[in-house]
Design an enzyme around this catalytic site. Structure first.
Site, mmCIF file in Angstrom:
data_model
loop_
_atom_site.group_PDB
_atom_site.id
_atom_site.type_symbol
_atom_site.label_atom_id
_atom_site.label_comp_id
_atom_site.label_asym_id
_atom_site.label_seq_id
_atom_site.Cartn_x
_atom_site.Cartn_y
_atom_site.Cartn_z
ATOM 1 C CD GLU A 88 6.974 31.481 -4.035
ATOM 2 O OE1 GLU A 88 6.566 31.775 -2.900
ATOM 3 O OE2 GLU A 88 6.224 31.094 -4.952
ATOM 4 C CG ASP A 145 10.679 35.799 10.289
ATOM 5 O OD1 ASP A 145 9.577 35.231 10.454
ATOM 6 O OD2 ASP A 145 11.525 35.890 11.182
HETATM 7 S S1 IVH Z 1 3.559 29.312 0.990
HETATM 8 C C1 IVH Z 1 0.615 25.985 1.536
HETATM 9 N N1 IVH Z 1 5.468 31.041 0.431
HETATM 10 O O1 IVH Z 1 5.734 30.931 6.075
HETATM 11 C C2 IVH Z 1 1.588 27.102 1.304
HETATM 12 N N2 IVH Z 1 4.718 30.886 2.683
HETATM 13 O O2 IVH Z 1 6.069 28.571 7.777
HETATM 14 C C3 IVH Z 1 1.800 27.894 2.508
HETATM 15 N N3 IVH Z 1 5.831 32.427 4.237
HETATM 16 O O3 IVH Z 1 2.362 30.452 6.875
HETATM 17 C C4 IVH Z 1 2.587 29.108 2.414
HETATM 18 N N4 IVH Z 1 7.144 33.393 2.744
HETATM 19 O O4 IVH Z 1 3.151 32.885 6.378
HETATM 20 C C5 IVH Z 1 4.685 30.510 1.392
HETATM 21 N N5 IVH Z 1 7.141 32.535 -0.212
HETATM 22 C C6 IVH Z 1 6.353 32.019 0.750
HETATM 23 C C7 IVH Z 1 6.421 32.451 2.090
HETATM 24 C C8 IVH Z 1 5.576 31.850 3.040
HETATM 25 C C9 IVH Z 1 6.783 33.362 4.016
HETATM 26 C C10 IVH Z 1 5.215 32.128 5.553
HETATM 27 C C11 IVH Z 1 3.708 31.945 5.514
HETATM 28 C C12 IVH Z 1 3.477 30.546 6.059
HETATM 29 C C13 IVH Z 1 4.741 30.298 6.832
HETATM 30 C C14 IVH Z 1 4.991 28.820 6.962
#
Ligand code: IVH
Length: 668
Positions: A117, A121
């Protein structure tokens, strides 16, 4: 509307709400509007009118209730029922391979499939639905507790207020601000003299914390969801989660990809590293997730991250560094540009040690001082710029920069016309201007004199072998052979190059003169229309503005250039010295199919490179320009087109896809 009975009003309200909900989804989630904005507004107005008559029929999930009436006093902290973990980061392919190795140690005998995915940001959000109704939205916070921002998230139009599933459901995703909204917000803030947001992420974070939901609604926030928990129902995979979210009417990112191997994940990463600028939101990497929920469970989590997911970040476009000094650079047009000398720092893989500060006003507006720590940014290929100053890191030893009133190279006074931001050295024979003019004249896209680069030009100026551009054509073998790092052989080569340059196309000669606002394309238009330098010199403002791609500003600048006796003298001297001004042969016949037409290319074509497409257009008498204007004949759009396509749509300019383009060409 007359007097509706209660029963009729109730039915009508339901019908209108369903209809509005359908169109909101089509517009905000699917990007596929079915009716015009005014038709949509009419539906909402009608609903509002009936609800006003029957206030007892208003429910919180009515589309009229997205924006609450009252500003809130603050946000209440709320626990997350399932912690919102963050993600482990990596920057290199090897690290991604290690991620898979760790997985394979725990799950040795199964194949692992992934979902890739985009990593948006923005800021993490969890939204709860009860009995099919939007109930609560809480920010990620520290992962265990966040702020209840329900009233603000409700204003985001792509968030459904009701869904067709009555179990308790929690969805999670990323709230973000599209670049287009970010730019608008900062433009307004600049007008009001308010501090600017450094990036869309900060702007999104600031917006979700506004106390007045009306203001939040105006900011243009949006959200992509990527997780879903349904009480009493277990989904089998991440891919199924995304499909379930979609089926329930949530907005998911359309670019996610199912990957059978890490190799496919890496291709996805590489593709998006190239394309990250083609979408209207900030993507800072990709998120790689093990698809199978059964496998996710076996892998489990550390205290901070799941072991089944990782973010594979793109090289950073922003970095923090210190301004060691501010210097003034004198350009070809005499523009005095302040440049920050930086403590070297790595940005998108290259070391940056300088950054343009644009002009005096910019330094004042951002209050940039020598010794400041600053956030710098590089987007696309653009030269790095200072985004903001980290005022909290000031020690008191920073120095304000005093913009000089004279040219730092020749000491002549600098002049800043009223209403302009840039001051210029007014001395026509300023050595710095001469040097830049010479380098531009000899550059590859201008007269293309190979070997006449900075090192040689510096020496020629120092030894006073060149005092003005035409002097290039008076250079002798011994002049060159005696220069440092030059020998008889390279001197002869350079002389041959200089001689050859006398026969360049008229368009190159026009470009090489360095007329303000006349870039390569404009030079080509001018050459094709005037056919000689003399007739261009005589052209009037009216004649010029009739040409494709020549606006008032450009025309004015051309007329001004040729009104200067010094410039006419320069051209006459070049002619005397044998610089010829032929038009490129063969002349394109008037009846060529694309004669007099201009085209803009955007996105990637699949069967042709951009250069090949340009060549075909030019062979058929057309011209390729880089930006869309009212004068553009047609925009040719390939895959992942950029903002040029949007602009063409706005201006109602015909758009061809690759197939249509090829059909037009084949016809000929
Ligand atoms: S999955 C356990 N998918 O990135 C799974 N997070 O650095 C946790 N984020 O806190 C998140 N795009 O706010 C996931 N496609 C995406 C994302 C994503 C942005 C953010 C999210 C997370 C942070 C982690």
């Amino acid at each position: 509307m007359g007097n509706l009975s209660f029963k009729k009003a109730k039915d009508k309200i339901q019908k209108l709400r369903d209809e509005i909900k359908y169109h909101e989804k089509k517009y905000y989630v699917d990007n596929d509007p079915q009716i015009s904005d005014s038709e949509f507004d009419a539906l909402v107005k009608e609903l509002e009118a009936i609800e006003k008559q029957f206030p007892e029929l208003i429910t919180p999930d009515s589309p009229t209730q997205r924006v609450g009436e009252q500003p809130v006093k603050g946000f209440v902290s709320m626990p997350h029922s399932i912690p919102m973990l963050s993600l482990d980061n990596c920057y290199k392919e090897e690290e991604l391979l290690e991620f898979e190795e760790r997985i394979k140690k725990i799950i040795p005998n199964e194949s692992i499939h992934y979902v890739s995915e985009l990593k948006i940001d923005g800021l993490g959000i969890a939204i709860v639905y009860r009995n099919g109704k939007f109930t609560q939205a809480v920010t990620r916070g520290d992962g265990f507790r966040g702020d209840d921002v329900t009233v603000n998230v409700k204003t985001i139009k792509s968030v459904p207020l009701s869904i067709s599933n009555s179990r308790e459901i929690e969805v999670r995703g990323e709230i973000f601000l599209p670049f287009s909204s970010f730019k608008k917000i900062n433009q307004e803030r600049e007008k009001k003299g308010e501090p600017l947001f450094a990036n869309p992420r900060n702007a999104a974070a600031g917006s979700i914390r506004l106390l007045d939901p009306k203001e939040v609604a105006a900011r243009g926030l949006d959200v992509f969801l990527y997780s879903i928990f349904i009480q009493g129902k277990e989904l089998k995979s991440q891919w199924e989660s995304l499909n379930t979210l979609k089926a329930l009417g949530f907005k998911i990112n359309p670019h996610s990809q199912y990957c059978l191997s890490l190799k496919e994940v890496i291709s996805f990463y590489e593709k998006w590293q190239q394309q990250r600028d083609s979408v209207d939101y900030d993507v800072d990497g990709i998120v790689v997730k093990v698809d199978s929920v059964a496998q996710q469970k076996i892998l489990g989590s550390t205290s901070k991250f799941p072991r089944w997911a990782i973010s594979f970040k793109f090289p950073a476009r922003q970095a923090t560094t210190k301004i060691k000094d501010i210097r003034i650079q004198v350009g070809r047009t005499g523009a005095l540009t302040p440049v920050a000398v930086l403590e070297p720092v790595k940005l998108s893989g290259i070391t940056i040690s300088r950054s343009t500060l644009h002009n005096e006003d910019e330094i004042k507006r951002k209050d940039i001082r020598i010794g400041d720590y600053v956030l710098i940014e590089r987007s696309g290929d653009v030269i790095p710029k200072v985004v903001s100053v980290m005022k909290e890191r000031r020690t008191g030893n920073e120095r304000r920069f005093v913009f000089p009133e004279t040219c730092p190279v020749c000491n002549s006074p600098a002049f800043k016309p009223k209403g302009e931001a840039i001051s210029r050295c007014i001395n026509p024979s300023c050595p710095a201007k001469l040097k830049e003019s010479l380098l531009h004249f000899a550059s590859r896209r201008a007269m293309n004199i190979e070997g006449l680069g900075e090192a040689v030009v510096n020496q020629l100026l120092e030894k006073k072998l060149i005092c003005k551009i035409p002097d290039i054509y008076l250079l002798l073998h011994e002049d060159l052979a005696n220069l440092e790092r030059m020998g008889p052989k390279s001197a002869q080569n350079l002389l041959n190059e200089i001689e050859r340059s006398k026969q360049r196309d008229l368009s190159r000669l026009i470009y090489s003169l360095g007329i303000r606002y006349v870039g390569e394309r404009t030079a080509q238009v001018l050459a094709a229309n005037f056919k000689s330098l003399d007739s261009l010199a005589k052209a009037t403002f009216e004649e010029l503005t009739q040409l494709q791609d020549v606006g008032r500003k450009v025309a004015e600048s051309i007329v001004f250039f040729f009104s200067q006796p010094g410039n006419i003298k320069l051209i006459n001297r070049l002619k005397e010295l044998g610089v010829s001004t032929p038009v490129k042969e063969p002349l394109i016949p008037k009846e060529a199919p694309f004669a007099g037409q201009t085209f803009v290319l955007t996105g990637q074509l699949s069967s042709l490179t951009r250069e090949e497409a340009s060549e075909i257009i030019e062979r058929n008498g057309g011209m390729v320009v880089s930006s869309v204007s009212r004068k553009t004949t047609c925009v040719i759009a390939g895959k992942s087109p950029g903002s040029k396509l949007e602009r063409a749509k706005q201006l109602g300019i015909p758009i061809w896809n690759e197939e249509e383009f090829l059909r037009h060409v084949k016809k000929e």
